[in-house]
Enzyme design. Sequence first.
Site, mmCIF file in Angstrom:
data_model
loop_
_atom_site.group_PDB
_atom_site.id
_atom_site.type_symbol
_atom_site.label_atom_id
_atom_site.label_comp_id
_atom_site.label_asym_id
_atom_site.label_seq_id
_atom_site.Cartn_x
_atom_site.Cartn_y
_atom_site.Cartn_z
ATOM 1 N N ARG A 102 10.610 -50.955 4.355
ATOM 2 C CA ARG A 102 9.149 -51.014 5.133
ATOM 3 C C ARG A 102 9.398 -50.888 6.788
ATOM 4 N NH1 ARG A 102 5.993 -56.662 5.175
ATOM 5 N NH2 ARG A 102 7.037 -56.725 6.826
ATOM 6 N N CYS A 104 6.834 -51.803 10.262
ATOM 7 C CA CYS A 104 5.576 -52.320 10.740
ATOM 8 C C CYS A 104 5.666 -52.070 12.346
ATOM 9 C CB CYS A 104 5.663 -53.848 10.535
ATOM 10 S SG CYS A 104 4.144 -54.780 10.930
#
Length: 124
Positions: A102, A104
């Site tokens: 991930r 962000c």
Amino acid sequence: MKKIIASNNAPAAVGPYSQAIELNGILFVSGQLPVNPADASVPEGIEAQTRQSLKNIGAILEEAGLSFNDVVKTTVLLEDIADFGAMNAVYAEFFPESKPARVCYQVVALPKGVKVEIDAIAGK
């Protein structure tokens, strides 16, 4: 072969793009805003918005015959990076076992004035 994936259980695209594209067994899910597909409402608060964005991703994954366990990468866009912890708490509920890679980012603004947008890549 490229295949367009569309679910009635996720909001329609807000522009000229598909909810998702499947190519050679890999699913590319477009960024999902926290829009309830039933009535186009947007919930208040980062927790509820994160949950709705992920529910929308879940509907698209299901349409493609996949699940959250098949997600290998996500991107999370936040209006305010101070919401990182609250977003993470909800996000973790959707990925209890198989946590994807991930990234962000905090961004200046998101469509419809929302607090979060999440995209995903999945495959078997």
